[in-house]
Design a protein around this motif. Structure first.
Motif, mmCIF file in Angstrom:
data_model
loop_
_atom_site.group_PDB
_atom_site.id
_atom_site.type_symbol
_atom_site.label_atom_id
_atom_site.label_comp_id
_atom_site.label_asym_id
_atom_site.label_seq_id
_atom_site.Cartn_x
_atom_site.Cartn_y
_atom_site.Cartn_z
ATOM 1 N N GLU A 105 2.854 1.657 -3.274
ATOM 2 C CA GLU A 105 1.949 2.086 -4.350
ATOM 3 C C GLU A 105 1.679 3.582 -4.252
ATOM 4 O O GLU A 105 1.676 4.300 -5.256
ATOM 5 N N GLN A 106 1.436 4.068 -3.050
ATOM 6 C CA GLN A 106 1.199 5.506 -2.869
ATOM 7 C C GLN A 106 2.430 6.312 -3.276
ATOM 8 O O GLN A 106 2.309 7.360 -3.921
ATOM 9 N N HIS A 133 4.747 5.374 -5.418
ATOM 10 C CA HIS A 133 4.838 5.286 -6.885
ATOM 11 C C HIS A 133 3.870 6.289 -7.535
ATOM 12 O O HIS A 133 4.211 6.943 -8.518
ATOM 13 N N THR A 134 2.669 6.373 -6.995
ATOM 14 C CA THR A 134 1.637 7.254 -7.556
ATOM 15 C C THR A 134 2.091 8.716 -7.604
ATOM 16 O O THR A 134 1.799 9.417 -8.577
ATOM 17 N N ILE A 135 2.820 9.150 -6.590
ATOM 18 C CA ILE A 135 3.264 10.551 -6.579
ATOM 19 C C ILE A 135 4.628 10.717 -7.234
ATOM 20 O O ILE A 135 5.175 11.823 -7.280
ATOM 21 N N GLY A 136 5.200 9.615 -7.741
ATOM 22 C CA GLY A 136 6.470 9.705 -8.442
ATOM 23 C C GLY A 136 7.679 9.843 -7.535
ATOM 24 O O GLY A 136 8.685 10.430 -7.929
ATOM 25 N N ARG A 169 0.829 -1.209 0.000
ATOM 26 C CA ARG A 169 0.000 0.000 0.000
ATOM 27 C C ARG A 169 0.864 1.260 0.000
ATOM 28 O O ARG A 169 0.644 2.180 -0.787
#
Length: 86
Positions: A76-77, A79-82, A73
């Motif tokens: 993933e978060q 990764h989502t914001i780069g 989790r």
């Protein structure tokens, strides 16, 4: 994987903060709980997801399934914001 350049971390009084300081797609501040802060600190070195899970198993008294779920989790978060270089 590793925390991208341009993300700076700071820990004070039990609070973990990550801020951007550079040319990143995400522009802001992340306040993390202890688990997320631990993972972000692990990402200062080039590590695999399994490396992070192993370190978490050494630090936390929790079932592997829960640690894997938490790591997935949080990663993933990030990764989502780069925030992570693979």
């Amino acid at each position: 994987m590793k925390l991208k350049d341009g993300f700076i971390t700071h820990e004070s009084a039990g609070e973990h903060i990550t801020v951007t300081a550079g040319n990143t797609a995400f522009n802001g501040m992340i306040r993390s709980n202890g688990t997320a802060g631990f993972i972000i600190e692990c990402l200062k070195d080039n590590v695999s997801k399994e490396d992070i899970i192993t370190k978490m198993l050494e630090k936390y008294d929790a079932p592997r399934e829960q640690i894997e779920k938490d790591a997935d989790r949080i990663l993933e978060q990030l990764h989502t914001i780069g925030a992570i270089d693979d």
